[in-house]
Each structure stands twice: as structure tokens, then as C-alpha cells.
Enzyme design. Structure first.
Site, short mmCIF file in Angstrom:
data_model
loop_
_atom_site.label_atom_id
_atom_site.label_comp_id
_atom_site.label_asym_id
_atom_site.label_seq_id
_atom_site.Cartn_x
_atom_site.Cartn_y
_atom_site.Cartn_z
N LYS A 27 7.48 0.84 -34.42
CA LYS A 27 6.90 -0.16 -35.32
C LYS A 27 6.92 0.36 -36.76
O LYS A 27 6.85 1.57 -36.97
CB LYS A 27 5.45 -0.45 -34.92
CG LYS A 27 5.26 -1.28 -33.68
CD LYS A 27 3.79 -1.53 -33.42
CE LYS A 27 3.58 -2.34 -32.15
NZ LYS A 27 4.16 -3.69 -32.22
N ARG A 59 4.15 -6.30 -21.25
CA ARG A 59 4.62 -7.05 -20.08
C ARG A 59 5.10 -6.11 -18.97
O ARG A 59 5.06 -6.45 -17.80
CB ARG A 59 5.68 -8.06 -20.53
CG ARG A 59 6.92 -7.46 -21.10
CD ARG A 59 7.76 -8.46 -21.91
NE ARG A 59 7.24 -8.66 -23.25
CZ ARG A 59 7.76 -9.49 -24.15
NH1 ARG A 59 8.80 -10.25 -23.83
NH2 ARG A 59 7.23 -9.61 -25.35
N1 BES Z 1 1.09 -5.02 -29.00
C1 BES Z 1 2.19 -5.78 -29.50
C2 BES Z 1 1.80 -7.21 -29.87
C3 BES Z 1 0.84 -7.40 -31.02
C4 BES Z 1 1.30 -7.66 -32.29
C5 BES Z 1 -0.54 -7.37 -30.80
C6 BES Z 1 0.41 -7.86 -33.32
C7 BES Z 1 -1.43 -7.56 -31.82
C8 BES Z 1 -0.97 -7.82 -33.08
C9 BES Z 1 3.29 -5.87 -28.45
O1 BES Z 1 3.40 -4.80 -27.58
C10 BES Z 1 4.59 -5.99 -29.17
O2 BES Z 1 4.91 -5.10 -29.90
N2 BES Z 1 5.29 -7.09 -28.97
C11 BES Z 1 6.53 -7.34 -29.61
C12 BES Z 1 7.47 -7.92 -28.59
C13 BES Z 1 8.90 -8.04 -29.05
C14 BES Z 1 9.49 -6.67 -29.24
C15 BES Z 1 9.66 -8.81 -28.02
C16 BES Z 1 6.29 -8.33 -30.74
O3 BES Z 1 5.49 -9.24 -30.59
O4 BES Z 1 6.90 -8.15 -31.80
ZN ZN Z 2 4.60 -3.21 -28.36
#
Ligand code: BES
Ligand code: ZN
Ligand code: ZN
Length: 508
Positions: free
Chosen positions: A283, A357
């Protein structure tokens, strides 16, 4: 922690550091208990209303010094807002605002009317429960790492006594206080777990807390470690933990409320990523610290199980939390890896940041295969797309069982934790197709929350299932009513309410 109780009596003649009376917006002459206090103060409240200094607006607080006319030195007139918009959610929020106001005034012992229980349309039980929830949740703060706890207003409100003239209402008031206190304390546990920094709240610590909760409430608790996971074939979860030095834990808490019908049960599976760096699909640095809240679903499950363990509804409830840290590193999984989940399905890991997931896939398979769950609700800070869709106000709900989704939405109306259903049409499913494995862990940018939910549905084996995406609602950036900055505790109270509703439906 502030102690709340209800006693019979006359608020005007009961001594305290401060008393809270109330007023609906637009009312010119105070009613009920407020009118008695107004008379004892020679019409001070009515004249402030007349002068336009008190409007009764929701959450308004006006301080009146009594200069010896009554035993209590200070009266706070609390605005309840418009009478036609008044409900338990208003009571929860204004109770929080007034509690913080009393704390600022350095009040230790306060008395209060039961808001809305005589001139509003609330039952005494509802009123008192919302007051207890609002007071405790509104006063909550996470200050254990501040050398000067609480900053400038470091004094705590110690006692809030609801004074009720009608003795017939007392039992109901005290019942409301008891359940409101259990729910608020459990929500505070959720908030604490989420607010703790990720170097403290790692998988093992989450498991320790679950064990403590089990001891406190009499729940059954089991914690699986990495070797158990290997034996069970939890390849999806094991892929996520591969880059972390912290051992993953699968936490199982169980309330056997109907031991004669073990098959009639509901399982809650909460995402417990104690920190989500994104893994190799790292990230960006900005706000990455907020990803300590990526175990908010798991924390809400542990908190809900605590409340359920105390309230003991006559239904079997299982809480499952896959607690895992998602880190990059030499042993971390890579985009392109293919893993096999506990139910045998293969997954192409297209993005290591779509890890929630993956851990839920194995947690849900465990619930179905090992615990024979009949219904599953999973709770997860799952997608950034949910924040885009519903912002920080509303939790997205999806599911294959409309009955379960409806029951969740119904429960959310009762708790005030806002939720809204999003569709799970089959047409979205093709986005999760992989060329190399049964399914891929990303579905592209369009409808990212829906494709994430559809991925999870691949592991629900046709049982009754609903899904809550709390990515936007687990944390709050501002204080408002019973919500304070940081962790919200959402959707803990709704999970408990769902279980209570299901238990009540069994009673008849
Ligand atoms: N934990 C994050 C989702 C999230 C984002 C929670 C902002 C709270 C605030 C999750 O694990 C994630 O990173 N999801 C990705 C998925 C994508 C790579 C398909 C996302 O939402 O960008
Ligand atoms: Zn994530
Ligand atoms: Zn995550």
C-alpha cells in the site's frame, strides 16, 4: 467508568453536582420533570426559552446556576430536538453529548430525567438502554498511551442517576441500564482492540483477549495455531500469513444457548488482519497506519460474543476470527501464486492486498466443515470500494440469504448502526474468473465491493450467508453523538441484536 442507575424520587429535591433535564425543540412551556424544576427555579428555564437562549435543538446544552434555590447547584437543559424525529437514537446521541459536557464541567455526580420515557414515545427500558449506551460510548476515549490521561479534561464523570417519579417504571429502567451497559462495555472492548497500535494488537494478543472474554462470560474458546491450520489445509490463510513473523491464530468462541438443537446455529466470521501493509502489493504510505483497524470485523465478533455470553440468548452462536498479519518479506506470498483453500478450491493470488477475502475463505470453510454452521455472517473491513460507494456513514450488506440480510437490516434499524443492501447479481461473477485457478482474488475496479463479496460466496457452500463490509464505518475521523474519534465499535451492537431477535422469534 461511570456508574449508571435509576432510583425513585423527585429530581428537583435530590442533591447532585448537576442535574440534566430536557426540552423538545419549539416547546414554549417545559413539560414533565423539566416543568417541576422550572417551577422550583422560579421560571428560570421558561424565561430562557422565551428569550430565545434555549431552543431545545438536538444536543443543545444550557447551563443554569441555581444559587441555592434547590439542593443541586447546576441544571443542564438538554435539547432533544423535534418531537416527531425523536427516538432511541436521539437519546443515545444526546446522552453522549451531555455526558461529555458534564465531564468538561468536572461534574462527578449527576442526576437526569429518563429522556422521552414520559413525554416522548419511548418505553422506559428503551430510554434507559439508549442513555446507558450513549453515556458510556460518548465518554469513551483511548488515552492509555498519553502520559497525561484525558488531556486537559482529565476528570471523569463518576455517577449518573436517573431519577424517576413513577415507581412503576423503575424495574424497566434498570433492565435497560443493565443491557445498555453490557452492550456499551462490549463496544468499548471492540474500540480498544481496534485503537490499540498494531505492534500491540497482533494475532496472539487477539487470541489472549478472546480467552479472557471466555473466562469472564463462560463461553467456550478454542485457538488454533499454524500447525492446526496446515493440517486443515487452510492454504488461503497460510498464504496471507507467510510474510509475517507473527504466528496466525484462528479464534473460535462459542455460546451454546440451545444445546438440544446444535444444528440450529449462527456463526459470525470477522476479518482479523491485525495490520494490512498490502503485502508485496504494498500500500502507499499515506494513512497506512489506519490499517491497524483491519481487524475491526474480528474485534466486533469478539465484542459481540462477550455481550452474547453475558445476555445468554437461547440460540447457539459461534464467533470465528482468523487473526493474521499481512506483511511483505522474503517469505511473503507473491502476486501470481496459486493457493488451495480448505474447501479444495484453488485461488490465483492476483493482488496480495486482497487478503481479507483469503483469510475469510478458510474461516468460513472451517465454520461449515468443522462446526456445521447453518448460517454464516461475515464482517470485514474488506474493500476501499465500499468507502467510495457508501462513505463513512453506512455499512454495505450483501448476501445469498435474503432472510438473513433482511434480519440484519432490521437489527440495524434497532441499533441505529446504518446499513444498506448492495446487489450480488451473478453477472458480476465473471470478473473473478482466473485463467489458471478456480477463482482469482481480485475482480478489477468496477463494483469492487460486490466482486469481493462474490469471491467469499465461493466458500459458503450454499448455506445461509450474509456479508457486511465495514471498511468505511469501522473508524471515524470525527466526534458526533455516541461516536468518538477512532474506532466506532460498528457493527457489534447489530450482531448482538440480530441474535436477540432470532432468539425472541424462537420463544413464540
Ligand atoms: N483492508 C483493505 C480494505 C480497506 C480499505 C479497508 C480502506 C478500510 C479502508 C483491503 O484488504 C484491501 O486492501 N482491499 C483492496 C482490494 C483490491 C486489491 C482488490 C482495495 O480495496 O483496494
Ligand atoms: Zn488489503
Ligand atoms: Zn485488508
Amino acid at each position: 467508568m461511570v456508574h449508571i442507575n435509576a432510583v425513585p424520587g423527585d429530581i428537583a429535591t435530590t442533591a447532585a453536582d448537576a442535574m440534566v433535564v430536557n426540552l423538545f425543540e419549539g416547546v414554549t412551556a417545559p413539560e414533565g420533570g423539566t416543568s417541576a424544576v422550572d417551577k422550583a427555579l422560579d421560571g428560570a428555564i421558561s424565561s430562557l426559552i422565551e428569550d430565545g437562549e434555549i431552543s431545545g435543538k438536538k444536543g443543545e446544552t444550557t447551563l443554569i446556576h441555581t444559587f441555592g434555590r434547590i439542593p443541586t447547584k447546576r441544571v443542564v437543559v438538554l435539547g432533544l430536538g423535534k418531537q416527531d424525529k425523536f427516538d432511541s437514537h436521539v437519546v443515545r446521541d444526546v446522552s453522549a453529548s451531555v455526558a461529555r459536557y458534564l465531564r468538561k464541567l468536572k461534574v462527578k455526580k449527576a442526576t437526569s430525567l429518563a429522556h422521552g420515557a414520559s413525554i416522548g414515545n419511548l418505553s422506559p427500558r428503551e430510554s434507559a438502554q439508549a442513555t446507558a449506551e450513549g453515556t458510556l460510548l460518548g465518554l469513551y476515549r483511548f488515552d492509555r498511551y498519553l502520559s497525561k490521561n484525558g488531556g486537559d479534561d482529565d476528570k471523569e464523570l463518576e455517577e449518573l442517576t436517573i431519577i424517576e417519579q413513577d415507581g412503576a417504571k423503575l424495574d424497566a429502567l434498570n433492565e435497560g441500564i443493565t443491557s445498555g451497559t453490557v452492550l456499551a462495555q462490549s463496544a468499548q472492548l471492540v474500540r480498544d482492540m481496534v485503537n490499540e497500535p498494531p505492534n500491540v494488537m497482533f494475532p496472539e494478543r487477539m487470541a489472549e483477549i478472546a480467552v479472557e472474554v471466555a473466562k469472564e462470560t463462560g463461553l467456550d474458546c478454542k485457538v488454533l495455531g499454524i500447525e492446526d491450520m496446515q493440517l486443515l489445509g487452510m492454504g488461503a490463510l497460510l498464504g496471507v500469513t507467510a510474510g509475517s513473523a507473527r504466528e496466525p491464530k484462528l479464534i473460535i468462541l462459542q455460546h451454546n444457548g440451545d444445546p438440544e438443537h446444535p444444528e440450529d446455529n449462527i456463526a459470525f466470521a470477522g476479518k482479523g488482519i491485525t495490520f494490512d501493509t498490502g503485502g508485496i502489493s504494498l500500500k502507499p504510505a499515506a494513512n497506512m497506519g489506519n490499517m491497524k483497524s483491519d481487524m475491526g470485523g474480528g474485534a466486533s465478533v469478539i465484542g459481540a460474543m462477550r455481550a452474547i455470553g453475558m445476555l445468554k440468548p437461547n440460540i447457539n452462536v459461534i464467533g470465528i476470527v482468523p487473526a493474521v498479519e499481512n506483511m511483505p518479506g522474503g517469505r511473503a506470498q507473491r502476486p501470481g501464486d496459486i493457493v488451495r483453500a480448505m474447501n479444495g478450491k484453488t485461488i490465483e493470488v492476483d493482488n496480495t492486498d486482497a487478503e481479507g477475502r483469503l483469510v475469510l475463505a478458510d474461516a468460513i470453510s472451517y465454520a461449515i466443515q468443522e462446526i456445521k454452521a447453518k448460517r454464516v455472517v461475515d464482517i470485514a473491513t474488506l474493500t476501499g470500494a465500499m468507502v467510495t460507494a457508501l462513505g463513512n456513514v453506512t455499512t454495505g450488506v450483501m448476501g445469498r440469504s435474503q432472510t438473513l440480510v433482511d434480519a440484519l437490516l432490521e437489527a440495524s434499524y434497532a441499533t441505529g448502526e446504518k446499513m444498506w443492501q448492495m446487489p450480488l447479481f451473478d453477472e458480476y461473477k465473471s470478473q473473478n474468473k482466473s485463467d489458471w485457478a478456480d477463482v482469482k482474488n481480485t475482480g478489477g475496479a468496477p463494483a469492487g465491493s460486490i466482486t469481493a463479496a462474490l469471491f467469499i460466496s465461493e466458500f459458503t457452500e450454499g448455506i445461509e450467508w450474509a456479508h457486511m463490509d465495514i471498511a468505511g464505518t469501522a473508524l471515524s475521523s470525527k466526534e458526533s453523538g455516541h461516536i468518538v474519534k477512532g474506532a466506532t465499535g460498528v457493527p457489534m451492537r447489530t450482531l448482538v441484536r440480530l441474535v436477540q431477535d432470532m432468539a425472541a422469534a424462537k420463544d413464540v
